[in-house]
Enzyme design. Structure first.
Site, mmCIF file in Angstrom:
data_model
loop_
_atom_site.group_PDB
_atom_site.id
_atom_site.type_symbol
_atom_site.label_atom_id
_atom_site.label_comp_id
_atom_site.label_asym_id
_atom_site.label_seq_id
_atom_site.Cartn_x
_atom_site.Cartn_y
_atom_site.Cartn_z
ATOM 1 N N ASP A 1 14.625 24.851 -16.370
ATOM 2 C CA ASP A 1 13.809 24.480 -15.215
ATOM 3 C C ASP A 1 12.551 25.329 -15.250
ATOM 4 O O ASP A 1 12.601 26.543 -15.031
ATOM 5 C CB ASP A 1 14.595 24.722 -13.924
ATOM 6 C CG ASP A 1 13.810 24.334 -12.683
ATOM 7 O OD1 ASP A 1 12.632 23.951 -12.806
ATOM 8 O OD2 ASP A 1 14.379 24.425 -11.574
ATOM 9 N N TYR B 1 -2.830 17.849 -8.297
ATOM 10 C CA TYR B 1 -2.722 17.684 -9.750
ATOM 11 C C TYR B 1 -4.065 17.962 -10.427
ATOM 12 O O TYR B 1 -4.134 18.669 -11.435
ATOM 13 C CB TYR B 1 -2.257 16.269 -10.055
ATOM 14 C CG TYR B 1 -2.198 15.940 -11.533
ATOM 15 C CD1 TYR B 1 -1.116 16.334 -12.310
ATOM 16 C CD2 TYR B 1 -3.221 15.199 -12.135
ATOM 17 C CE1 TYR B 1 -1.051 16.017 -13.665
ATOM 18 C CE2 TYR B 1 -3.162 14.875 -13.485
ATOM 19 C CZ TYR B 1 -2.082 15.285 -14.243
ATOM 20 O OH TYR B 1 -2.023 14.967 -15.579
ATOM 21 N N ILE C 1 -2.672 7.325 -20.947
ATOM 22 C CA ILE C 1 -1.685 7.183 -22.015
ATOM 23 C C ILE C 1 -0.555 6.279 -21.530
ATOM 24 O O ILE C 1 0.029 6.511 -20.478
ATOM 25 C CB ILE C 1 -1.124 8.553 -22.445
ATOM 26 C CG1 ILE C 1 -2.266 9.543 -22.719
ATOM 27 C CG2 ILE C 1 -0.221 8.385 -23.655
ATOM 28 C CD1 ILE C 1 -3.227 9.130 -23.809
#
Length: 255
Positions: A70, A162, A195
């Protein structure tokens, strides 16, 4: 009649130890496969056990090992790095790939979401590098490739946390490159564009979005994980020995 594409082989990558974060799916899966095909000894970190084990099985006969980790748990990250070095030896290449680009509205961002996004997208990149750099510096050779995104260049407006995290990776890359370059370690970044991973197709690639993407790209092609992986192979290989502190874009000519 057009000839089929042919891609490079890098002798310097054979038997090199390569660590890839987030290697079980998407772009990461393509990177794992690309290094395995070059004869590298590949270790990849992920929490997606089923996908990771399926990838290892598919690449049977290649030197590929999966380590459950993690990346939000820095203690686990350090432990995984120590285990990799113990089992495979000094790491030659680190590809900081793992990230999450879940869309989010400006008004919906909470402190918890902000911290989780930055921790998942950029914090682990620093601590993986910190853990593996001693071996690279001792052998006076190494390549670190950090995955950013063109999202901060466009800029995308529907995922502000982000975008922030991915822009900060450029700064991290530059800081590390100047800090460890004297020891023969190179640090570069790669910014993928649109992508066509399975996740992207399933969640966001509507016909409208696909049309918009094709309009903006100079090359009218659907970019695949392998297109990103080939840039990363070059930056990992001795062929790019004179390149560090640089950012490369793989987006079909979008930005």
């Amino acid at each position: 009649m057009s000839q089929p594409m042919q891609f490079g082989t890098y002798p310097s990558l054979r038997d090199r130890v390569v660590v890839i974060s987030g290697g079980a799916s998407g772009i990461g899966e393509g990177i794992v496969e690309a290094f395995a095909e070059q004869g590298a000894r590949v270790a990849f970190l992920d929490i997606l056990d089923d996908a990771a084990n399926a990838l290892v099985e598919r690449l049977a006969g290649k030197s590929v090992k999966f380590y459950h980790c993690d990346l939000l748990d820095i203690g686990a990250v350090k432990q995984a790095c120590a285990q990799i070095v113990d089992e495979l030896g000094t790491v030659d290449v680190l590809v900081n790939n793992a990230g999450n680009d879940t869309r989010h509205d400006l008004e919906a961002v909470t402190e918890e979401m902000w911290d989780r996004t930055l921790n998942l997208n950029v914090r682990h990149q620093f601590f993986l590098a910190q853990a593996l750099l001693p071996g690279m510096r001792a052998q006076k050779r190494g390549s670190i490739i950090n995955l950013s995104s063109i999202a901060w260049m466009i800029p995308s407006t529907d995922l502000p946390a982000y975008v922030t995290s991915k822009s900060s990776i450029i700064g991290l890359t530059r800081a590390l490159a100047h800090r460890v370059g004297m020891d023969g370690v190179r640090v570069n970044s790669v910014s993928p564009g649109c992508i066509w991973t399975e996740r992207q197709r399933k969640l966001w690639f509507t016909p409208e979005y696909a049309a918009q993407m094709m309009e903006r790209q100079a090359l009218k092609i659907e970019l695949q994980p392998a297109d990103v992986a080939r840039m990363i192979l070059f930056l990992a290989a001795d062929d790019s020995a004179g390149i560090s502190n640089q950012s490369f874009v793989v987006d079909g000519g979008w930005v």
